[in-house]
Design a protein around this motif. Structure first.
Motif, mmCIF file in Angstrom:
data_model
loop_
_atom_site.group_PDB
_atom_site.id
_atom_site.type_symbol
_atom_site.label_atom_id
_atom_site.label_comp_id
_atom_site.label_asym_id
_atom_site.label_seq_id
_atom_site.Cartn_x
_atom_site.Cartn_y
_atom_site.Cartn_z
ATOM 1 N N PHE A 195 -10.425 56.836 16.577
ATOM 2 C CA PHE A 195 -11.373 55.943 15.866
ATOM 3 C C PHE A 195 -10.861 54.591 16.008
ATOM 4 N N LEU A 196 -11.515 53.641 16.592
ATOM 5 C CA LEU A 196 -10.927 52.134 16.803
ATOM 6 C C LEU A 196 -11.841 51.386 15.686
ATOM 7 N N THR A 197 -10.946 50.118 15.624
ATOM 8 C CA THR A 197 -11.413 49.352 14.574
ATOM 9 C C THR A 197 -12.676 48.586 15.123
ATOM 10 N N THR A 198 -13.217 48.846 16.105
ATOM 11 C CA THR A 198 -14.482 48.239 16.670
ATOM 12 C C THR A 198 -15.598 49.413 16.123
ATOM 13 N N GLY A 199 -15.165 50.640 15.905
ATOM 14 C CA GLY A 199 -16.173 51.506 15.453
ATOM 15 C C GLY A 199 -16.571 52.495 16.526
ATOM 16 N N GLU A 200 -15.683 52.184 17.693
ATOM 17 C CA GLU A 200 -15.899 52.888 18.848
ATOM 18 C C GLU A 200 -15.167 54.368 18.887
ATOM 19 N N VAL A 201 -15.461 55.207 19.174
ATOM 20 C CA VAL A 201 -14.834 56.637 19.228
ATOM 21 C C VAL A 201 -14.447 57.057 20.753
ATOM 22 N N ARG A 202 -13.294 57.281 20.926
ATOM 23 C CA ARG A 202 -12.810 57.633 22.220
ATOM 24 C C ARG A 202 -12.202 58.895 22.171
ATOM 25 N N VAL A 239 -12.284 58.607 27.315
ATOM 26 C CA VAL A 239 -13.802 58.558 27.450
ATOM 27 C C VAL A 239 -14.418 58.033 26.194
ATOM 28 N N GLN A 240 -15.210 56.923 26.207
ATOM 29 C CA GLN A 240 -15.954 56.700 25.080
ATOM 30 C C GLN A 240 -17.052 57.664 24.876
ATOM 31 N N VAL A 241 -17.156 58.285 23.715
ATOM 32 C CA VAL A 241 -18.039 59.185 23.402
ATOM 33 C C VAL A 241 -19.124 58.781 22.265
ATOM 34 N N GLY A 242 -18.680 57.721 21.573
ATOM 35 C CA GLY A 242 -19.572 57.032 20.551
ATOM 36 C C GLY A 242 -19.142 55.822 20.163
ATOM 37 N N SER A 243 -20.004 55.126 19.110
ATOM 38 C CA SER A 243 -20.064 53.806 18.612
ATOM 39 C C SER A 243 -20.699 53.853 17.285
ATOM 40 N N GLY A 244 -20.267 52.635 16.763
ATOM 41 C CA GLY A 244 -20.775 52.609 15.359
ATOM 42 C C GLY A 244 -20.267 53.488 14.141
ATOM 43 N N PHE A 245 -19.126 53.992 14.429
ATOM 44 C CA PHE A 245 -18.688 54.775 13.344
ATOM 45 C C PHE A 245 -18.353 54.122 11.899
ATOM 46 N N ARG A 246 -18.974 55.152 10.932
ATOM 47 C CA ARG A 246 -18.777 54.639 9.651
ATOM 48 C C ARG A 246 -18.078 55.910 8.861
ATOM 49 N N PRO A 247 -17.410 55.451 7.760
ATOM 50 C CA PRO A 247 -16.613 56.380 6.964
ATOM 51 C C PRO A 247 -17.661 57.536 6.590
ATOM 52 N N GLY A 248 -17.261 58.944 6.854
ATOM 53 C CA GLY A 248 -17.977 60.199 6.502
ATOM 54 C C GLY A 248 -18.840 60.474 7.664
ATOM 55 N N ASP A 249 -18.967 59.805 8.722
ATOM 56 C CA ASP A 249 -19.497 60.404 9.789
ATOM 57 C C ASP A 249 -18.701 61.500 10.385
ATOM 58 N N ARG A 250 -19.312 62.608 10.429
ATOM 59 C CA ARG A 250 -18.600 63.800 11.070
ATOM 60 C C ARG A 250 -18.875 63.874 12.571
ATOM 61 N N TRP A 251 -17.473 64.245 13.068
ATOM 62 C CA TRP A 251 -17.421 64.472 14.518
ATOM 63 C C TRP A 251 -17.069 65.956 14.859
ATOM 64 N N ARG A 252 -17.630 66.536 15.820
ATOM 65 C CA ARG A 252 -17.290 67.861 16.377
ATOM 66 C C ARG A 252 -16.445 67.459 17.691
ATOM 67 N N LEU A 253 -15.208 68.411 17.599
ATOM 68 C CA LEU A 253 -14.034 68.181 18.733
ATOM 69 C C LEU A 253 -13.800 69.760 18.925
ATOM 70 N N ARG A 254 -13.797 69.856 20.660
ATOM 71 C CA ARG A 254 -13.459 70.892 20.955
ATOM 72 C C ARG A 254 -12.542 71.051 22.127
ATOM 73 N N LEU A 255 -11.489 72.011 22.070
ATOM 74 C CA LEU A 255 -10.650 72.111 23.181
ATOM 75 C C LEU A 255 -10.425 73.688 23.596
#
Length: 596
Positions: free
Chosen positions: A223-230, A248-264
């Motif tokens: 989670f970058l300071t720009t709001g980008e999610v990589r 890989v950029q997977v999102g932008s505009g991250f705000r606290p509380g935004d939930r992301w799902r991550l799978r490996l």
């Protein structure tokens, strides 16, 4: 209806299934020749409508020379000799083909040589939703106890339905891990932060092949300071971190509380991962992938990091869900030709004509035995309904409901065979009332669960026919409710473990007299009642299992219903389900061996 007539009705219903047509959960292939038509496995009875075919629970592998196992009236006269094995007086009965059966004076159980079978188990998937109140992260439901570091740089706790990590210092990664060693694995999590990163990024990752903080594969969300999610796929080996895929950029505009799902996902040497916003569809393609065989099996978990230079501290990483679906590098397998049958009365040492006929018939019998029934409660076992009782009597079992009094995510002990079936009560032959008539009403909170002694009573009592009581009439013929009473006053004979004073020893007994179907009793639980590898050897029998035989590694493996795996298992979640693994929990805490 008496238990005997109930079992007869069940057998009659099973006999209606065409001989040789057997479900995948029981016998993969039935013999083409037999002295009588084999009964199909009970898993064929009243399976749940619309259910998907489950993974194989136990498999019958047809022997090359199948004819030698169907020798009713063949093989010449039978002979019996004492085996000289340690423990009670044991006899091996043979015919012209070789050993046919083994009987023990004073015991009803008989091991009979028949078609070869393999018992195996695929790991159950589980999801931890952190719906508990505990220090640290506590114990996950089905995944074992979380290992979290005690460090001033981070604080681990469960709050508000999330596992949280409070990062207090930048530049240091922290791990929360589960120890169950997995090879192929599919692990995912729901992640967010409580504040936006400042100064530098904050990362959260899911890991597999974990063997210490310096050895793991991980899929990392940055989670970058720009709001980008990589998204980055990485390997840590030694003191080196290697990028295998991304960023890989997977999102932008991250705000606290935004939930992301991550799978490996890891399959063999193939690694791949993807991430998406919670509430959106999972991407159809993997966003980062690579092939790597550097690391072996290992644990799973979460890794968090506030990059050096981060200023938005303390920052809280919240894990809303953590899911694992996977298996060991090789699932446990026990293969042999022994079937565990039950005589009407204990063997008295005499090989009578009637007993000879019974042994010959058993050699060609592929109806379920004690080991077969034991396997029919393991993960992925199909449901079956008793046509007389109208209740489920076979199928995957849990250990017990969540403990609502403590709210700590642990499971309650106390699920007996009749409660698994969802019955309000049960009448024992001696008129004794059930120990805890708490299964009343529409909820049936104990339905589908078996604790360790309840599992034994379901297999050897309800299905095999040994008479059961709770706490009265412990006369050596009945099967008691609790494991301590079973060990000391149960039916059959003691193989090993009691001292001359009639108390369990303080060390594991010798295993040379152990046979398939024997009951193994442990002093295994720690002071919190967990079977997670802690153990405190308190001098009390508190756990029981059914010995299956030697696995593919030559280890003596048993099946038991356990809290950490949440139900009957022959696998190794939390602690190895083997009896000869040195200092492992169940190897060091074995105290008594009994043969019913």
């Amino acid at each position: 209806m008496s238990p005997v007539s109930r079992r007869a009705a069940l057998a009659a219903a099973l006999a209606g299934t065409a001989a040789g047509v057997v479900p995948s959960t029981a016998l993969a292939r039935a013999p083409e020749k037999a002295s009588r038509a084999p009964a199909a496995a009970p898993a064929a009875v009243a399976a749940a409508p619309g259910a998907q075919p489950p993974a194989t629970v136990w498999v019958h592998r047809q022997d090359v020379n199948e004819g030698r196992f169907f020798r009713a009236g063949l093989g010449g006269p039978l002979t019996a000799r004492m085996t000289g094995a340690a423990g009670p007086e044991t006899y091996e009965v043979s015919d012209a083909y070789g050993p046919l059966a083994t009987l023990t004076k004073g015991a009803r159980t008989v091991t009979v040589h028949g078609p070869r079978r393999t018992f195996t188990e695929q790991k159950k998937a589980f999801t931890d939703r952190f719906d508990r109140a505990v220090p640290g992260w506590g114990t996950s439901p089905g995944g074992g106890r979380w290992a979290t570091p005690d460090t001033g740089r981070a604080e681990f706790r469960v709050e508000g339905g999330s596992g949280t990590v409070v990062l207090r210092e930048d530049g240091f990664s922290q791990f929360a891990t589960l120890s169950d060693s997995l090879g192929d694995v599919d692990v995912s999590a729901v992640l967010t932060l409580d504040r936006a990163p400042a100064g530098d990024a904050v990362s959260a990752a899911v890991c597999c092949a974990y063997d210490g903080d310096g050895r793991n594969y991980r899929a990392r969300l940055s989670f970058l300071t720009t709001g980008e999610v990589r998204l980055i796929l990485e390997m840590a080996a030694g003191n080196t971190t290697t990028v295998l895929g991304g960023p890989v950029q997977v999102g932008s505009g991250f705000r606290p509380g935004d939930r992301w799902r991550l799978r490996l996902e890891r399959t063999g040497t193939a690694l791949r991962c993807r991430a998406w916003r919670d509430g959106q569809d999972e991407p159809a393609t993997w966003q980062a992938a690579e092939t790597d065989g550097t690391l072996g099996a290992g644990g799973t978990g979460i890794r968090v990091l506030a990059n050096k230079g981060g200023t938005a501290l303390p920052v809280k990483v919240l894990v809303g869900e953590f899911t694992v679906a996977g298996r060991r590098p090789e699932p446990p397998e026990v293969t042999h030709d022994l079937w565990v049958r039950l005589l009407d009365t204990p063997f008295d040492g005499a090989l009578t004509p009637a007993l000879e006929r019974r042994l010959r018939d058993w050699a060609g019998d592929t109806s379920p035995d004690a080991l077969g029934y034991a396997a029919m409660f393991l993960p992925h076992a199909a449901d079956a309904v008793d046509p007389v009782l109208g209740t489920r009597v076979l199928g995957e079992s849990g250990y017990g409901p969540f403990n609502t009094k403590t709210g700590d995510g642990t499971r309650e002990i106390g699920a007996d065979f009749w409660e698994y079936m969802g019955l309000d009560t049960w009448t024992f032959p001696n008129g004794e009332a059930p120990a805890q008539p708490e299964n009343t009403g529409p909820q049936k909170r104990w339905a589908g669960f078996l604790d360790c002694s309840g599992y034994v009573r379901m297999v050897y009592g309800h299905h095999m026919g040994i008479p059961m009581v709770n706490y009265r009439d412990l006369d050596g013929t009945n099967l008691p409710r609790e494991s301590a009473d079973q060990a000391a006053k149960g039916p059959g004979v003691v193989v090993a473990g009691f001292t001359a004073d009639g108390v369990p020893g303080q060390a594991p007994p010798p295993l040379d007299g152990l046979r398939a179907g024997d009951l193994v009793y442990f002093d295994a639980y720690d002071s919190a009642g967990d079977d997670d590898g802690v153990g405190d050897d308190r001098g009390t029998i508190d756990h029981v299992g059914i010995y299956l035989g030697r696995d593919q590694d030559g280890k003596r493996r048993f099946s038991s219903s356990r809290k950490t795996p949440d139900g009957p298992t022959m696998a190794d979640l939390g602690a190895l389900s083997v009896l000869d693994a040195g200092t492992e929990l169940y190897s060091r805490s074995l105290r008594v061996i009994r043969r019913f």
